[in-house]
Design an enzyme around this catalytic site. Structure first.
Site, PDB file in Angstrom:
ATOM      1  N   ARG A 211      16.678  58.481  21.554  1.00 21.73           N
ATOM      2  CA  ARG A 211      17.594  58.198  20.460  1.00 21.73           C
ATOM      3  C   ARG A 211      16.851  57.668  19.255  1.00 21.73           C
ATOM      4  NH1 ARG A 211      21.968  54.970  23.421  1.00 21.73           N
ATOM      5  NH2 ARG A 211      22.535  54.323  21.349  1.00 21.73           N
ATOM      6  N   ASP A 330      29.673  44.938  30.210  1.00 26.28           N
ATOM      7  CA  ASP A 330      28.641  45.656  30.961  1.00 26.28           C
ATOM      8  C   ASP A 330      28.192  44.924  32.225  1.00 26.28           C
ATOM      9  OD1 ASP A 330      28.661  47.642  29.098  1.00 26.28           O
ATOM     10  OD2 ASP A 330      26.580  47.396  28.441  1.00 26.28           O
ATOM     11  N   ALA A 343      31.740  49.832  25.008  1.00 20.50           N
ATOM     12  CA  ALA A 343      32.010  48.650  24.189  1.00 20.50           C
ATOM     13  C   ALA A 343      33.517  48.425  24.051  1.00 20.50           C
ATOM     14  CB  ALA A 343      31.367  48.815  22.821  1.00 20.50           C
TER      15      ALA A 343
HETATM   16  C1  LIG Z   1      19.873  44.814  22.128  1.00 15.92           C
HETATM   17  C2  LIG Z   1      20.943  45.762  22.548  1.00 15.92           C
HETATM   18  C3  LIG Z   1      21.036  47.016  21.924  1.00 15.92           C
HETATM   19  C4  LIG Z   1      22.029  47.919  22.310  1.00 15.92           C
HETATM   20  N1  LIG Z   1      22.097  49.120  21.659  1.00 15.92           N
HETATM   21  C5  LIG Z   1      23.102  49.959  21.941  1.00 15.92           C
HETATM   22  C6  LIG Z   1      23.268  51.165  21.219  1.00 15.92           C
HETATM   23  O1  LIG Z   1      22.509  51.467  20.331  1.00 15.92           O
HETATM   24  N2  LIG Z   1      24.299  51.973  21.555  1.00 15.92           N
HETATM   25  C7  LIG Z   1      25.185  51.654  22.551  1.00 15.92           C
HETATM   26  O2  LIG Z   1      26.112  52.413  22.796  1.00 15.92           O
HETATM   27  N3  LIG Z   1      25.057  50.510  23.238  1.00 15.92           N
HETATM   28  C8  LIG Z   1      24.053  49.660  22.965  1.00 15.92           C
HETATM   29  N4  LIG Z   1      23.935  48.501  23.660  1.00 15.92           N
HETATM   30  C9  LIG Z   1      24.900  48.225  24.745  1.00 15.92           C
HETATM   31  C10 LIG Z   1      26.266  47.851  24.199  1.00 15.92           C
HETATM   32  O3  LIG Z   1      26.162  46.821  23.267  1.00 15.92           O
HETATM   33  C11 LIG Z   1      27.144  47.453  25.367  1.00 15.92           C
HETATM   34  O4  LIG Z   1      27.216  48.549  26.254  1.00 15.92           O
HETATM   35  C12 LIG Z   1      28.591  47.147  25.022  1.00 15.92           C
HETATM   36  O5  LIG Z   1      28.751  46.715  23.705  1.00 15.92           O
HETATM   37  C13 LIG Z   1      29.172  46.093  25.971  1.00 15.92           C
HETATM   38  O6  LIG Z   1      28.667  44.851  25.560  1.00 15.92           O
HETATM   39  P1  LIG Z   1      28.405  43.594  26.457  1.00 15.92           P
HETATM   40  O7  LIG Z   1      28.711  42.446  25.550  1.00 15.92           O
HETATM   41  O8  LIG Z   1      29.093  43.673  27.749  1.00 15.92           O
HETATM   42  O9  LIG Z   1      26.846  43.644  26.773  1.00 15.92           O
HETATM   43  P2  LIG Z   1      25.590  43.524  25.777  1.00 15.92           P
HETATM   44  O10 LIG Z   1      25.857  44.143  24.466  1.00 15.92           O
HETATM   45  O11 LIG Z   1      24.419  43.995  26.537  1.00 15.92           O
HETATM   46  O12 LIG Z   1      25.440  41.940  25.503  1.00 15.92           O
HETATM   47  C14 LIG Z   1      24.977  41.040  26.492  1.00 15.92           C
HETATM   48  C15 LIG Z   1      24.472  39.795  25.785  1.00 15.92           C
HETATM   49  O13 LIG Z   1      24.185  38.780  26.745  1.00 15.92           O
HETATM   50  C16 LIG Z   1      22.968  38.160  26.420  1.00 15.92           C
HETATM   51  N5  LIG Z   1      22.386  37.613  27.641  1.00 15.92           N
HETATM   52  C17 LIG Z   1      21.866  38.309  28.679  1.00 15.92           C
HETATM   53  N6  LIG Z   1      21.423  37.473  29.635  1.00 15.92           N
HETATM   54  C18 LIG Z   1      21.680  36.218  29.210  1.00 15.92           C
HETATM   55  C19 LIG Z   1      21.431  34.918  29.750  1.00 15.92           C
HETATM   56  N7  LIG Z   1      20.852  34.754  30.941  1.00 15.92           N
HETATM   57  N8  LIG Z   1      21.821  33.841  29.036  1.00 15.92           N
HETATM   58  C20 LIG Z   1      22.400  33.989  27.814  1.00 15.92           C
HETATM   59  N9  LIG Z   1      22.657  35.208  27.251  1.00 15.92           N
HETATM   60  C21 LIG Z   1      22.290  36.301  27.931  1.00 15.92           C
HETATM   61  C22 LIG Z   1      22.148  39.282  25.810  1.00 15.92           C
HETATM   62  O14 LIG Z   1      21.095  38.779  25.015  1.00 15.92           O
HETATM   63  C23 LIG Z   1      23.176  40.055  25.015  1.00 15.92           C
HETATM   64  O15 LIG Z   1      23.314  39.593  23.700  1.00 15.92           O
HETATM   65  C24 LIG Z   1      22.948  47.573  23.336  1.00 15.92           C
HETATM   66  C25 LIG Z   1      22.859  46.319  23.943  1.00 15.92           C
HETATM   67  C26 LIG Z   1      21.892  45.410  23.563  1.00 15.92           C
HETATM   68  C27 LIG Z   1      21.834  44.045  24.240  1.00 15.92           C
END
Ligand SMILES: Cc1cc2nc3c(=O)[nH]c(=O)nc-3n(C[C@H](O)[C@H](O)[C@H](O)COP(=O)(O)OP(=O)(O)OC[C@H]3O[C@@H](n4cnc5c(N)ncnc54)[C@H](O)[C@@H]3O)c2cc1C
Ligand SMILES: *[C@@H]1O[C@H](CO)[C@@H](O)[C@H](O)[C@H]1NC(C)=O
Length: 440
Positions: A211, A330, A343
């Site tokens: 990507r 996730d 998301a």
């Molecule tokens: C850096 C990054 C880039 C991404 N890029 C894309 C993309 O380009 N396209 C796409 O479709 N999806 C992307 N994703 C995935 C997408 O954001 C998720 O699939 C979706 O938004 C669901 O989000 P979530 O909040 O469940 O998980 P996530 O977006 O993965 O967020 C999880 C958060 O928890 C934090 N975290 C993890 N472990 C700990 C801990 N032990 N203590 C404190 N905090 C912690 C992480 O730093 C992160 O900010 C990306 C995720 C990340 C983290």
């Protein structure tokens, strides 16, 4: 009604007195925190990242997420996200046969309702809008640079333990307690062990995605590719055996973005992405329409990422034994990009847990958390499966059938996914779901 000077789209809720800790400030964690705030809970976020960085590239939100965003300060957040997002009302989605390059169908973009828009844009840019809204508009405390090591719970409370050496505010306390912890710590969740009691390693899905996101300069300089960038936004997909290549131009054609899903059996390390090699991408596309290689060639190699698609079997539960730690987004259910709902479903999770906690009240947190799981589980599973079915539909295309009926290759837009109002639904069924839980 106003909250910190902003209308929040719902009647102002009285404070519930429920203390919520959210771990992770991704879309899942931010959405859950904003919804908990809307429903009257006291919420704080702990995030490992020391600072906000606009990471990632293309991300999708369906209208079922737009409906959620729209309720945040009466469309204010939607107004901030709109200029960052693709506009395909004119162009639609051209679906090409991979080798000849012919356009087999132009899939029109539906007219979405004003209060349920869809968004495709840069993850980092859209994330920044939501992050700033939570922190600056709603004043939700977001503690950056706080990595959570472990979780604890008993019948009365649950909480988090910070990494050694970390302090909260000015106290020496490394343990922080609350009524409930929402662990939205992503696909490599540490919270999963606290909830499941065992390590659950993600596995390769059998695919990876190359990507890239880059400015349109070299695309404009080539007369063969300029038309993708000098006349507004565009979206083209090439569908072929076991691979698909999606290319879009965004923000009035100024930014370019492509994703190429391809077979890959590598095991997953801790990192979610690796640098990619243009030569490998070109090799994979050598039998394909030369336009694909032409587009790839405009990509600066340092902007190419090789993203291993992590997947896992559905978790048996998202709720800890005492019912005070919830996996969300996730960490509970990673999605394949071909669902375009990862998301969005994380946001729906946040809406539902916030409603359940309010309906149950401070005395019934574990029941509310279990009600959330019961309300969400089947819908999430069904939506997750569309990621596999769309990928397989594209990768095993029968081109004779497509010739007869080109519509079968369109990206599926299911009403049961898009027309869903997670908040309304949770309000409607909460009492019955709780009755079922208590009767079991
Ligand atoms: C850096 C990054 C880039 C991404 N890029 C894309 C993309 O380009 N396209 C796409 O479709 N999806 C992307 N994703 C995935 C997408 O954001 C998720 O699939 C979706 O938004 C669901 O989000 P979530 O909040 O469940 O998980 P996530 O977006 O993965 O967020 C999880 C958060 O928890 C934090 N975290 C993890 N472990 C700990 C801990 N032990 N203590 C404190 N905090 C912690 C992480 O730093 C992160 O900010 C990306 C995720 C990340 C983290
Ligand atoms: C979009 O870009 C074109 C040139 O590529 C320009 O003529 C047009 O004014 C731009 N539109 C907006 C709304 O910025």
């Amino acid at each position: 009604m106003t909250v910190n000077g902003h209308t929040n789209g719902a009647a102002e809720r009285p404070k519930t007195g429920i203390k919520v800790i959210v771990v992770g400030a991704g879309f899942g964690g931010l959405g859950a925190a904003i919804e908990c705030h809307r429903q009257g809970h006291d919420v704080e976020i702990y995030e490992a990242f020391p600072e906000l960085k606009t990471l990632g590239d293309i991300i999708s939100f369906g209208p079922n997420a737009g409906r959620i965003f729209y309720r945040w300060s009466n469309g204010e957040v939607v107004r901030r996200m709109r200029p960052l997002s693709i506009d395909l009302r004119k162009y639609g989605f051209n679906i090409h046969k991979y080798d000849t390059g012919e356009i087999v169908i132009n899939q029109k973009t539906p007219q979405y309702a004003e209060d349920a828009p869809n968004f495709n844009g840069h993850r980092g840019e859209l994330h920044e809008v939501v992050f700033n809204y939570a922190r600056d508009d709603l004043k939700i405390p977001i503690h950056l640079g706080h990595k959570i090591q472990t979780y604890f719970e008993d019948d009365k409370q649950s909480g988090i333990v910070l990494e050694d050496g970390r302090r909260v505010s000015s106290t020496l306390e490394r343990k922080i307690a609350a009524d409930v912890v929402i662990a939205s710590d992503g696909v490599r969740s540490k919270a999963r062990k606290s909830v499941l009691g065992y390590e659950d390693k993600p596995k390769s899905s059998g695919y990876a995605v190359w990507r890239a996101w880059f400015p349109n300069k070299d695309m404009l300089a080539d007369p063969e590719t300029a038309h993708f960038c000098n006349n507004g936004d565009t979206f083209n997909g090439w569908i072929g055996p076991d691979m698909h290549f999606l290319f879009s131009t965004i923000k009035n054609g100024s930014d370019c973005c492509w994703v190429l899903t391809h077979p890959d059996e590598h095991d997953i390390d801790e990192s979610w992405s690796f640098p990619g090699k243009l030569s490998e991408v070109k090799q994979a596309l050598k039998e394909w329409d030369p336009m694909c290689t032409r587009i790839i060639s405009k990509t600066p190699e340092d902007m190419l990422v090789d993203w291993k698609l992590v997947y896992r079997d559905p978790l048996p539960t998202w709720v800890s034994p005492s019912g005070r730690i919830l996996l969300l987004g996730d960490s509970a259910h990673p999605f394949l990009p071909t669902s375009a709902q990862g998301a969005t479903q994380a946001l729906e999770d946040g809406v539902v847990i916030a409603v359940c906690l309010r309906r149950g009240g401070k005395e019934n947190v574990p029941t509310s958390v279990r009600a959330h799981e019961k309300i969400r589980y089947d819908r999430v599973r069904q939506t997750q499966k569309t990621g596999e079915s769309t990928r397989d539909m594209w990768h095993k295309t029968n081109w004779d059938e497509v010739k007869k009926n080109p519509e079968i290759i369109q990206f599926p837009r299911q009403e049961w996914i898009f027309d869903f109002d997670a908040e309304k639904n949770a309000e409607e069924i909460y009492d019955n779901v709780v009755k079922e839980i208590l009767a079991a």
